[in-house]
Design a protein around this motif. Structure first.
Motif, PDB file in Angstrom:
ATOM      1  N   SER A   3       0.823  -1.262  -0.193  1.00 57.16           N
ATOM      2  CA  SER A   3       0.162  -0.101   0.001  1.00 57.16           C
ATOM      3  C   SER A   3       0.853   1.160  -0.069  1.00 57.16           C
ATOM      4  CB  SER A   3      -0.857   0.247   1.264  1.00 57.16           C
ATOM      5  OG  SER A   3      -1.930  -0.595   1.007  1.00 57.16           O
ATOM      6  N   ILE A   4       1.884   1.196   0.567  1.00 52.09           N
ATOM      7  CA  ILE A   4       2.899   2.266   0.810  1.00 52.09           C
ATOM      8  C   ILE A   4       3.575   2.371  -0.377  1.00 52.09           C
ATOM      9  CG2 ILE A   4       4.938   3.239   1.966  1.00 52.09           C
ATOM     10  CD1 ILE A   4       3.876   1.921   4.738  1.00 52.09           C
TER      11      ILE A   4
ATOM     12  N   TYR B  59       2.894   1.441  -3.573  1.00 52.80           N
ATOM     13  CA  TYR B  59       1.864   1.419  -4.455  1.00 52.80           C
ATOM     14  C   TYR B  59       2.290   1.212  -6.075  1.00 52.80           C
ATOM     15  CZ  TYR B  59      -2.815   2.731  -5.833  1.00 52.80           C
ATOM     16  OH  TYR B  59      -4.130   3.039  -6.284  1.00 52.80           O
TER      17      TYR B  59
ATOM     18  N   ASP C 260      -5.665  -2.271  -7.343  1.00 51.38           N
ATOM     19  CA  ASP C 260      -6.611  -1.546  -7.525  1.00 51.38           C
ATOM     20  C   ASP C 260      -7.417  -1.442  -8.782  1.00 51.38           C
ATOM     21  OD1 ASP C 260      -6.409  -0.616  -4.768  1.00 51.38           O
ATOM     22  OD2 ASP C 260      -5.964   1.490  -5.441  1.00 51.38           O
TER      23      ASP C 260
ATOM     24  N   ASN D 265       0.369   7.642  -1.134  1.00 51.55           N
ATOM     25  CA  ASN D 265      -0.091   6.183  -1.622  1.00 51.55           C
ATOM     26  C   ASN D 265      -0.961   5.544  -0.586  1.00 51.55           C
ATOM     27  OD1 ASN D 265       1.247   6.222  -3.714  1.00 51.55           O
ATOM     28  ND2 ASN D 265       3.172   5.450  -3.124  1.00 51.55           N
ATOM     29  N   ILE D 266      -0.636   5.782   0.811  1.00 52.47           N
ATOM     30  CA  ILE D 266      -1.470   5.061   1.670  1.00 52.47           C
ATOM     31  C   ILE D 266      -2.961   5.622   1.665  1.00 52.47           C
ATOM     32  CG2 ILE D 266      -2.096   5.001   4.232  1.00 52.47           C
ATOM     33  CD1 ILE D 266       1.106   5.165   4.604  1.00 52.47           C
TER      34      ILE D 266
ATOM     35  N   ARG E 280      -4.443   6.518  -0.779  1.00 51.36           N
ATOM     36  CA  ARG E 280      -5.390   6.322  -2.153  1.00 51.36           C
ATOM     37  C   ARG E 280      -5.309   4.655  -2.084  1.00 51.36           C
ATOM     38  NH1 ARG E 280      -1.823   7.402  -7.221  1.00 51.36           N
ATOM     39  NH2 ARG E 280       0.174   6.665  -6.694  1.00 51.36           N
ATOM     40  N   SER E 281      -4.800   3.845  -1.188  1.00 57.07           N
ATOM     41  CA  SER E 281      -4.713   2.404  -1.355  1.00 57.07           C
ATOM     42  C   SER E 281      -5.592   1.695  -0.159  1.00 57.07           C
ATOM     43  CB  SER E 281      -3.340   2.044  -1.259  1.00 57.07           C
ATOM     44  OG  SER E 281      -3.001   2.277   0.094  1.00 57.07           O
TER      45      SER E 281
END
Lengths: 259, 356
Positions: free
Chosen positions: A118-119, A121, A129, B196-197, B199-200
């Motif tokens: 997630s970080i 991405y 996603d 990023n956090i 939007r994830s």
């Protein structure tokens, strides 16, 4: 109905709040692929029953069996993963997120990217996603909410919010969908739309649906079977025609003058 | 509020729709502004890059708090204590283990993160006001620990006065003009991570917990797990900020501005900037830090005219007065913060001249 295997079975469920019995010895089965309506006067324990399915309430006794698991012994977030989704009587949307993100948030249980992904991405997180975005977009067009895709749901009118909430539950691709009064506060047209969506979900996705609703005409129209609760006990169960003629139900729910 | 795009800006696939930087000129603008900060020691007066450095590391702490409070909705009053922990860990590692600062920095972040994890455990049971009280414990325990325990290592009241200067080869980052490059680099990384956090998958789970924790749980979010993740990330950010602050000011200690009021100022920065937005920390932190200097200027002017002879007292009291005033005005007139104002401004500009 093609097959009549049991999807969800309530076995002697008792629930009390500080001595007050909310549910007394409730047992029935939900058959795979049916629309089961739960009706009853206010305070009959309908919502409490759904809350037990989600394990938001813990029944004092009895079990709720789903896919060979007793839901009363599983933490709520794992029940969602097993395939049970729901909507709420008084909307419980993520009001700060857009419609799209609300639905994407519901894909949580189907997504795998972890904290690090997630970080970063990049690659995995983003690809996942996009994959799930496709599923979500399908639901968005199914529910005809394309125009509010990027709108913050907190600012939407009630009818649309109800629809977004249904979409959020659908995005979980559940086996069992629990709908707690999906048509409160709607006008006739919106109700008809919602009924159409529910029937379509049932038709296309073969989802088992448990529905709480106060609009009798509507329940009788769309439900395959009806369970009637009164003061926390099940007083009747059967097809809409049977329920309509059942004198106990008429007395408890519809009132004496209907006889 | 729906997102209003400039006319003619369309997406053809989901990648484009998700892109943050859409146009070449936006890239140019971004790189130019990073370049401007990076080269500021060569063209700007010292005030600019010293402030930029201070805003930089404070910003990192506020970004972390934003993930915890802004996105996940868990109020924390311990952010500056986690900074203290990070600063100490980094200073101790460099001093006693003779490791490079650039190894100590991630270790300090991780260490602070673990400390944050411990103080995040109450979030399982309590929320809102009560959680704020529970996190207050961090703000008392950590400074108490560094003040009273192991004085031969932690330095007690004086703290560690000579936190070593980071070195690459023979190049010493011994003044803000040089240190700002480290701060800027870390800030870029933390910003990318924060965006990023948000939007994830994890960010959506965070916001789900903030907006409706009951629904989030029934829809499959492991509440406790994600709250802990938020606490961990916030403390990691604080650890980075603390380590940067310790090594750029060469000192770390519980008496050097890591107290409760600092934590509250962080929350204030967040509110002023805009909770739960990625732009908010930038605007809020900059505004509040620059406001401090502004209050000094006003204080000096005021004490020259009236209250003569009390300059010192006027100056020390003006900072909290200004902070309190700004916070109050924002809470009343724009509780959604500067970031929201900026959104409105952009939207109105795009709709112009057809505002209906």
């Amino acid at each position: 109905m093609a097959e009549t295997s049991t999807q969800l079975s309530f076995e002697n469920v008792f629930l009390s709040f500080g001595g007050t019995l909310a549910l007394t010895d409730v047992s029935f089965k939900v058959i795979k692929g049916e629309i089961l309506a739960i009706i009853g006067p206010n305070g009959a324990g309908k919502t409490s029953l759904l809350n037990c399915v989600n394990h938001f309430y813990s029944p004092d006794r009895g079990g709720i069996i789903f896919k060979e698991n007793d839901l009363t012994k599983i933490p709520p977030h794992k029940i969602a993963k097993l395939g049970i989704a729901r909507t709420f009587q008084n909307l419980a949307l993520y009001s700060g997120l857009s419609t799209l993100d609300n639905l994407m948030a519901a894909r949580h249980i189907h997504m795998k990217s972890n904290m690090i992904q997630s970080i970063i991405y990049w690659g995995m997180g983003q690809k996942e996603d996009i994959e799930h975005r496709r599923v979500v977009e399908e639901i968005i067009s199914f529910l005809e909410i394309e125009h509010i895709r990027k709108a913050i749901v907190g600012a939407l009118p009630h009818g649309l919010r109800k629809r977004v909430e249904l979409g959020r539950a659908l995005a979980m691709e559940p086996d069992v969908l629990l709908l707690d009064e999906p048509m409160t506060g709607m006008n006739v047209e919106e109700k008809e739309d919602m009924a159409r969506f529910i029937l379509d979900i049932h038709e296309i996705r073969k989802t088992t649906i448990m529905l709480i609703e106060h609009d009798m005409g509507l329940v009788m129209d769309i439900a395959d079977r009806v369970v009637v609760l009164d003061f926390g006990s099940k007083i009747a169960e059967g097809t809409p025609e049977e329920i309509r003629k059942n004198p106990i139900v008429i007395q408890a729910y519809l009132g004496e003058e209907h006889i | 509020m729906a997102v209003i795009r400039p006319s003619g800006d369309f997406d053809r696939n989901y990648n484009q729709d998700m892109a943050l930087i859409r146009k070449p000129w936006q890239w140019v603008l971004l790189l130019l502004s990073i370049g401007a900060v990076a080269t500021s020691p060569y063209w700007a007066p010292p005030y600019v890059y010293i402030k930029a450095n201070q805003i930089g590391y404070t910003l990192i702490a506020v970004q972390g708090l934003n993930i915890l409070t802004g996105f996940t909705g868990q109020i924390s009053m311990g952010q500056s204590a986690f900074m203290l922990a990070g600063g100490y860990i980094s200073a101790l590692i460099v001093t006693y283990l003779n490791l490079s600062f650039f190894i100590a920095l991630p270790l300090a972040a991780l260490g602070a993160g673990l400390v944050g994890l411990i103080f995040g455990i109450p979030s399982l049971r309590v929320k809102g006001f009560y959680l704020a009280m529970a996190t207050l414990a961090a703000q008392f325990i950590i400074p108490w620990f560094t003040l009273h325990m192991f004085p031969e290592y932690l330095g007690g009241q004086n703290g560690i006065i000579s936190a070593p200067v980071p070195v690459i080869g023979s190049y010493e980052f011994n003044e803000p003009a040089r240190f700002i490059h480290i701060t800027l680099f870390v800030l870029i990384l933390t910003t990318i991570a924060a965006v990023n956090i948000s939007r994830s998958r994890m960010g959506r789970a965070f916001v789900a917990i903030r907006d409706n924790d009951l629904a989030a749980e029934l829809l499959g979010v492991n509440l406790f797990g994600y709250k802990l993740r938020a606490f961990f990330i916030a403390a990691v950010y604080a650890g980075l900020a603390g380590a940067l602050r310790a090594h750029s000011s060469w000192q770390i200690g519980s008496e050097m501005g890591y107290d409760l009021s600092e934590s509250i100022i962080f929350l204030g920065m967040l509110v002023v900037g805009g909770l739960g937005t990625n732009l908010g920390p930038f605007l809020g932190t900059s505004l509040i830090i620059l406001m401090e200097d502004f209050s000094n200027i006003v204080g000096t002017k005021v004490s020259a005219v009236m209250l003569t002879g009390m300059t010192e007292r006027v100056l020390t009291s003006f900072r909290p007065i200004f902070f309190g005033l700004i916070l109050m005005l924002f809470l009343i007139f724009e509780p959604r913060g500067l970031a929201y104002r900026w959104q409105l401004f952009k939207a109105s500009w795009r709709l112009r001249p057809f505002s209906h």
